[in-house]
Structures are given as C-alpha cells and as structure tokens.
Design an enzyme around this catalytic site. Structure first.
Site, PDB file in Angstrom:
ATOM      1  N   LYS A   1      14.880  51.619  44.498  1.00  0.00           N
ATOM      2  CA  LYS A   1      14.622  50.337  45.163  1.00  0.00           C
ATOM      3  C   LYS A   1      13.125  50.019  45.084  1.00  0.00           C
ATOM      4  CE  LYS A   1      15.486  48.135  49.705  1.00  0.00           C
ATOM      5  NZ  LYS A   1      16.028  48.369  51.058  1.00  0.00           N
TER       6      LYS A   1
ATOM      7  N   SER B   1      19.344  44.965  52.573  1.00  0.00           N
ATOM      8  CA  SER B   1      18.392  44.549  51.571  1.00  0.00           C
ATOM      9  C   SER B   1      18.467  45.318  50.243  1.00  0.00           C
ATOM     10  CB  SER B   1      16.980  44.697  52.129  1.00  0.00           C
ATOM     11  OG  SER B   1      16.695  46.052  52.427  1.00  0.00           O
TER      12      SER B   1
ATOM     13  N   SER C   1      20.435  48.596  55.577  1.00  0.00           N
ATOM     14  CA  SER C   1      20.214  48.151  54.199  1.00  0.00           C
ATOM     15  C   SER C   1      20.731  49.077  53.099  1.00  0.00           C
ATOM     16  CB  SER C   1      18.734  47.903  53.961  1.00  0.00           C
ATOM     17  OG  SER C   1      18.404  46.657  54.495  1.00  0.00           O
TER      18      SER C   1
HETATM   19  N1  GLN Z   1      19.415  43.374  57.478  1.00  0.00           N
HETATM   20  C1  GLN Z   1      18.493  44.039  58.362  1.00  0.00           C
HETATM   21  C2  GLN Z   1      17.218  43.230  58.484  1.00  0.00           C
HETATM   22  O1  GLN Z   1      17.137  42.216  57.878  1.00  0.00           O
HETATM   23  C3  GLN Z   1      18.256  45.427  57.903  1.00  0.00           C
HETATM   24  C4  GLN Z   1      17.257  45.537  56.836  1.00  0.00           C
HETATM   25  C5  GLN Z   1      17.026  46.939  56.396  1.00  0.00           C
HETATM   26  O2  GLN Z   1      17.753  47.851  56.751  1.00  0.00           O
HETATM   27  N2  GLN Z   1      15.984  47.110  55.610  1.00  0.00           N
HETATM   28  O3  GLN Z   1      16.321  43.604  59.181  1.00  0.00           O
END
Ligand code: GLN
Length: 482
Positions: free
Chosen positions: A74, A149, A173
């Site tokens: 990532k 994400s 994410s």
């Molecule tokens: N969707 C969550 C956010 O927008 C989690 C993001 C993540 O785990 N990096 O904060």
C-alpha cells in the site's frame, strides 16, 4: 492462486522466479488499466530480488520462507528509493529515503516487491475514491468501489495481480476492502507489527497487516512482518508464534460469541445478515459452541472513532507544510500564506475535512467535551470486549453492513460513507486483532465478509477458526472474471 500453488510452480523448475514474476507484470499491464489498483510498479527491484532467489535455487541453498512470492505494498508504507505518495498531491513526488520495517521484513523473508497500491488519500476513506490518482475499481464489478482505504491492495489480490498485498487498518481499511473484494484481510493486535515507515494517520489506531487469498497465506505474511522493532516504541516485545502451526486444529468446543448489537442494527443489509448467520451455522456444524454476547457500547464506536481519528490526524498531518515535507504552492510572499496555500492545494477535501474536525475538537474549550469524552467512551468499548472475552474465545460480526456500493454513491455524503466502518472501528479502538474472510455472495454476485475478532495477541485463534471455516466453505474458490 495461493502461496503453496505458486511454490509448486517455482519447484517444478519449468520457469525461473524472474520469469514467473514477469508473468505477473504482464498480467498487471493488461488488467491494471481496467481497475487502477497499482499506482507504481517496481520492476527493477523485483528483478534483482528475483535474481537473488534464482541464485539460491541454482546453488541449491536453503530458501527463506517467502522466497519468490510476489507482494504489493500500500502506498502509505515507505519503500526506499520508491515514491510513497499516500495517493495525495501533497506527497506525489516524495521518494522515501528509508524502508518500512514491515516491508523490510518481507524482503528479507524472500518476497518480491511488485509495486505500490492505490488508497484513499492518507488512508482516509472507505472507497478509494479520495485518491489523487483516481478511484480503484472492484474486480467483481468495475462500476463499484473496492472499499477502502486499502482498495488497491484488496483489488490487486482479488484480480490476481499479486499473491498478497500489505495494507494498513486504522478503522477497517484492511478488513472492509477485503470484504468488498472477496479476499482475506487481517488486522493484527495494536503493536504486533511495527509502524516504522507507515505514514501516520491516527497513531493510536494504525496497524499494518496482510490481504491474501487464503487464511494460511495471511498467517505466513503475519509471521514474517510481526515482532519487536527498536525503531517503534509502541511495537510489542512479545514472542511471535509460528502462525501456521495450529491452523488445522479442530475447532470443536471453541466458544464463539455473536455480538447482538451488530445483528440488530437497522443499517445491516438483510442479505449480509443472512449470509453471515449461515456462516455461524457452518461454524456450529464444525464443532464450535455459539453464544450471543452483548457489547452495549459497540455501536458508539463510530462516533468515538470519528473524533479520535481526526484529532490524531490533525496533529500528524501538521508536518506537511511545503517546507519540511510535501507539495509547495508557488505563492511565496510570506510564510503563513505559502504554508496555508500549500496545504489547501496539496490536500484533498476529505483530508482537509478531517484536519478541520480534529483541530476543532482539540482546541481549547472543546477538547474536554469531544476528545476527552471520546477517550472515555473508548475505554468503555474496550471494557465491553474484555467482559465478552471472559465468556468466549472469539467474537463474530459481519465485516461491513453492506456489500460493495456503486462509485459516487457516497462521495458527497461523508456521514453515510463513515457508517460503512460501523463494524470495524470498535476493534481498532480496543487494539484487538480481527480477520475478514469471505462467507458468501449477495444476489448481485458481490462478496460478503465475515469478521472474527480475537483477544489481544490471540491472532492464532482467529486464524484457526477462519482457516477451518475457509476449508469447509466452497465460496472462496470462485474468482472475479475480468
Ligand atoms: N474508513 C475509515 C476512515 O476513513 C478507516 C480508514 C482506515 O482504516 N485507514 O477513517
């Protein structure tokens, strides 16, 4: 394709590791334009890593545990000499001067770096739509989001563009995109894996983990990336068990708790509910004992998270000012103007929204009402889990309230977007390990994920239950047709 299948290809001697890895690059060249999972390929690095393994093979020397396995990273995880952009204009040209500990461990275990994968800008989002490089598409239906994400990581595994990918999970994410893409995603216990070289979003929640095709592949990657790291003081100094051993143990008598609050939530899609509950029946038939447990504060996770995470983010992102790091606006009349213009032009809307929320909630006069209160609720959520784990070994929920949604559905509706993290964020607030595994499909043919949550450092337990489930279920054997 899973690790052992690929190993057979390596061992057959029909092709060198370099040739086998090259086949992945050919596939990426033809499929990536359709799904935009990779933001950058690292062919040179892959070549030299493959040559090293081919050399060991030709000299009949012992091979490291992940020898020759192609893995994607990532793009919020630093890879030395390679752009690490966080899918942000702010870091578009940032070449990391050092390697993250997690990826470093992979390369010393013999894995091959294919490239960097797309994400929501600075890992803030649930759909990969906030990426500066455009959305990633879900390999099961390219009109839909892959989740986020770590959408690029999950999509690249689901589409067969790597054998495994590394993601980061601050509020879901790894697990949410794994669920949307029909693959396995594991978020380890907070501190199990070093965060050195992971670009910080919310430091008390962030954790690196694997996205793979199978549970045993996840166990292998976890083993390689876990363990003490002098470069990260929050990384636990606890022995790393061999996560592969015990994976096939019978789950007869294992106590699994179904979190009632999740299954009663009005936002839960009935098809998801039904599929996960039939997964529960499968586990029962495999010998697990099923209990209903209460976690009264579970559904407060989302409100708590969306105070704490932006607060930490606002502090972490202060370093991107066009001077120390990142994009610098052409405005150079004075320092204040230059800095604020750089930040306004370099960050996208969602990142700016989080910085504003966090700065507000931390400001004098408000921090007791918001930040401090959220920290108190965080403790209550953790206590709910503690008391649940007095009764059961593993907890179970759906991974997400819905299956993959259409691109554009929530871009202008951040609150609905945030709700897709309903079932994953409480786990981060409590620092626990959790895994998402595919458990079925909805009527549209979209994958559904089941989440297993373990107590602190009990990754082996959730891996064991997940592996027995996976072996029994046919569902994971299908792949998207691209
Ligand atoms: N969707 C969550 C956010 O927008 C989690 C993001 C993540 O785990 N990096 O904060």
């Amino acid at each position: 394709m899973n690790f052992n299948f690929f190993r057979k290809e390596i061992n057959s001697g029909n092709a060198s590791v370099k040739e086998l890895v090259n086949e992945f690059f050919l596939k990426i060249d033809s499929i990536n334009p359709k799904i935009n999972a990779y933001t950058c390929l690292t062919k040179q690095i892959a070549n030299s890593q493959s040559e090293r393994i081919d050399n060991l093979i030709s000299k009949k020397q012992p091979l490291p545990p992940l020898a020759g396995l192609p893995i994607a990273i990532k793009d919020n995880i630093c890879t030395k000499g390679v752009v690490t952009s966080c899918s942000s204009k702010m870091l578009q040209d940032f070449v990391a001067p050092y390697e993250s500990s997690a990826s470093d461990n992979l390369w010393s275990s013999g894995a091959i770096c294919l490239g960097k994968t797309n994400l929501d800008e600075f890992a803030m989002g649930s759909s990969t739509e906030t990426s500066f490089f455009g959305t990633t598409s879900n390999p099961w239906d390219i009109n839909r989001v892959p989740g986020g994400s770590s959408g690029g990581s999950a999509a690249s595994v689901a589409a067969g563009l790597c054998l495994a990918a590394i993601g980061s999970d601050t509020g879901g994410s790894i697990r949410q995109p794994a669920s949307f893409c029909g693959v396995v995603g594991l978020k380890p216990t907070y501190g199990r894996v070093s965060r050195w070289g992971l670009v910080a979003f919310a430091s008390s929640l962030d954790q690196i983990g694997p996205i793979t095709n199978t549970v045993s592949d996840a166990a292998e990657v976890l083993y390689s990336i876990s363990g003490k790291d002098p470069l990260d003081s929050t990384c636990l100094n606890k022995p790393v068990p061999n996560y592969l051993s015990g994976l096939d143990n019978s789950i007869k008598g294992v106590k699994i708790g179904i979190i009632e609050e999740c299954f009663n939530h009005p936002g839960l899609d009935p098809e998801v509910r039904e599929s996960v509950l039939s997964g529960v029946e499968r586990l029962r038939s495999l010998g697990a004992e099923i209990f209903e447990v209460k976690c009264p504060r579970f559904n407060d996770g989302i409100a708590t998270y969306y105070v704490i995470a932006p607060c930490e983010a606002s502090a972490n992102l202060a370093r991107y000012d066009g001077v120390k790091y990142g994009y610098r606006s052409s405005e150079d009349n004075n320092l204040i103007e230059m800095t604020s213009k750089s930040r306004a032009e370099g960050f996208g809307d969602e990142v700016q929204r989080r910085i504003l929320i966090g700065t507000y909630a931390l400001s004098a006069g408000y921090s007791d009402a918001y930040y401090k209160k959220a920290q108190k609720v965080r403790t209550l959520i953790r206590r709910d889990f503690d008391s649940a784990f007095n009764k059961v070994d593993v907890l179970l929920t759906p991974t997400c309230p819905t299956t993959a949604f259409l691109k554009g559905d929530y871009v202008n509706d951040p609150l609905s977007m945030y709700l897709s993290d309903l079932l994953t964020v409480p786990v981060n607030l409590a620092g626990l390990p959790a895994i998402s595994i595919p458990c079925g499909f909805d009527k549209k043919g979209l994958p559904i994920g089941l989440q297993l949550i373990g107590n602190v450092l009990e990754e082996h337990r959730i891996l064991n239950v997940a592996n027995i489930f996976e072996k029994d279920a046919e569902v994971i054997k299908s792949h998207p047709k691209l």
